[in-house]
Design a protein around this motif. Structure first.
Motif, PDB file in Angstrom:
ATOM      1  N   THR A  79       0.761   5.719   9.186  1.00 14.13           N
ATOM      2  CA  THR A  79       0.786   4.257   9.233  1.00 14.13           C
ATOM      3  C   THR A  79       1.615   3.707   8.064  1.00 14.13           C
ATOM      4  O   THR A  79       2.376   2.756   8.234  1.00 14.13           O
ATOM      5  CB  THR A  79      -0.657   3.695   9.175  1.00 14.13           C
ATOM      6  N   LYS A  85       4.570  -5.006   9.198  1.00 17.23           N
ATOM      7  CA  LYS A  85       4.405  -6.040  10.227  1.00 17.23           C
ATOM      8  C   LYS A  85       3.880  -7.285   9.528  1.00 17.23           C
ATOM      9  O   LYS A  85       2.736  -7.308   9.092  1.00 17.23           O
ATOM     10  CB  LYS A  85       3.408  -5.574  11.288  1.00 17.23           C
ATOM     11  N   TYR A  98      -6.124  -9.785   5.745  1.00 18.17           N
ATOM     12  CA  TYR A  98      -5.971  -8.613   4.878  1.00 18.17           C
ATOM     13  C   TYR A  98      -7.290  -8.287   4.185  1.00 18.17           C
ATOM     14  O   TYR A  98      -7.698  -7.131   4.109  1.00 18.17           O
ATOM     15  CB  TYR A  98      -4.875  -8.836   3.827  1.00 18.17           C
ATOM     16  N   LYS A 101      -9.628  -6.622   6.547  1.00 21.03           N
ATOM     17  CA  LYS A 101      -9.243  -5.219   6.782  1.00 21.03           C
ATOM     18  C   LYS A 101      -9.674  -4.338   5.611  1.00 21.03           C
ATOM     19  O   LYS A 101     -10.185  -3.243   5.810  1.00 21.03           O
ATOM     20  CB  LYS A 101      -7.727  -5.097   6.985  1.00 21.03           C
ATOM     21  N   GLU A 112      -2.714  -0.177   6.733  1.00 21.34           N
ATOM     22  CA  GLU A 112      -1.858  -1.244   7.266  1.00 21.34           C
ATOM     23  C   GLU A 112      -1.622  -2.325   6.212  1.00 21.34           C
ATOM     24  O   GLU A 112      -0.505  -2.833   6.068  1.00 21.34           O
ATOM     25  CB  GLU A 112      -2.498  -1.875   8.512  1.00 21.34           C
ATOM     26  N   ARG A 115       0.802  -0.952   3.657  1.00 19.35           N
ATOM     27  CA  ARG A 115       2.157  -0.931   4.252  1.00 19.35           C
ATOM     28  C   ARG A 115       2.753  -2.337   4.301  1.00 19.35           C
ATOM     29  O   ARG A 115       3.898  -2.554   3.914  1.00 19.35           O
ATOM     30  CB  ARG A 115       2.070  -0.345   5.669  1.00 19.35           C
ATOM     31  N   ASP A 116       1.979  -3.301   4.782  1.00 21.69           N
ATOM     32  CA  ASP A 116       2.504  -4.650   4.976  1.00 21.69           C
ATOM     33  C   ASP A 116       2.764  -5.394   3.672  1.00 21.69           C
ATOM     34  O   ASP A 116       3.632  -6.263   3.619  1.00 21.69           O
ATOM     35  CB  ASP A 116       1.549  -5.472   5.855  1.00 21.69           C
TER      36      ASP A 116
END
Length: 169
Positions: A79, A85, A98, A101, A112, A115-116
């Motif tokens: 991921t 994204k 966020y 999550k 994620e 990463r974002d």
């Protein structure tokens, strides 16, 4: 009164508590609270210098889970390699997502967020709140990755950083 299935957790097990990340079960103890006997997991979050007591019968409800398995960790690392994204929603809305999550305790969802929100050196600056969320997610990911892989946190952090930097190249 018979006990239902014995807990899947034992002292010295590493577990993930959604709101705090990786902790270690120090013991299982009984305490009397308001006239009721409660069996509690005593979980230590050494890095935060915090101890949490979770009733054993409410552990699943609270989201307490074992460390991720190797497949989940591999999925989380994959991921990280993906393209960020970023939705066009207002920052306050994205920040809330966020945060949810991160506090879900779901390793993939945390990856994620990392990463974002990761920024390469040549990208625009992050706001203070972006940086705070990024660091919280990165710390959770790093701690669980280190615990699962048996590495120390610095080595695990370096590996995660290498993946993030490598995807930008």
């Amino acid at each position: 009164m018979t006990k239902t299935k014995k807990s899947e957790f034992r002292p010295d097990d590493f577990v993930v508590y959604p709101a705090h990340g990786v902790g270690k079960i120090m013991s299982i103890e009984e305490q009397e609270v308001a006239g009721f006997k409660l069996e509690l997991f005593v979980i230590s979050f050494e890095k935060d210098k915090m101890t949490l007591r979770v009733p054993t019968n409410k552990a699943a409800e609270a989201g307490l889970r074992p460390l991720a398995n190797a497949d989940t960790v591999a999925h989380a690392m994959k991921t990280l390699k993906g393209k960020a994204k970023v939705k066009k929603a207002m920052w306050s809305r994205r920040a809330q997502e966020y945060e949810q999550k991160i506090n879900s305790g779901d390793l993939i969802a945390i990856a994620e967020v990392v990463r974002d929100l990761h920024r390469a050196d040549d990208q625009r600056e992050q706001s203070y709140s972006e940086r705070q969320l990024y660091e919280a997610a990165l710390e959770r990911l790093t701690r669980e990755y280190a615990a699962v892989s048996g590495r120390d946190e610095r080595a695990a952090g370096k590996e995660i950083e290498d993946v993030l930097v490598g995807r930008a190249a």
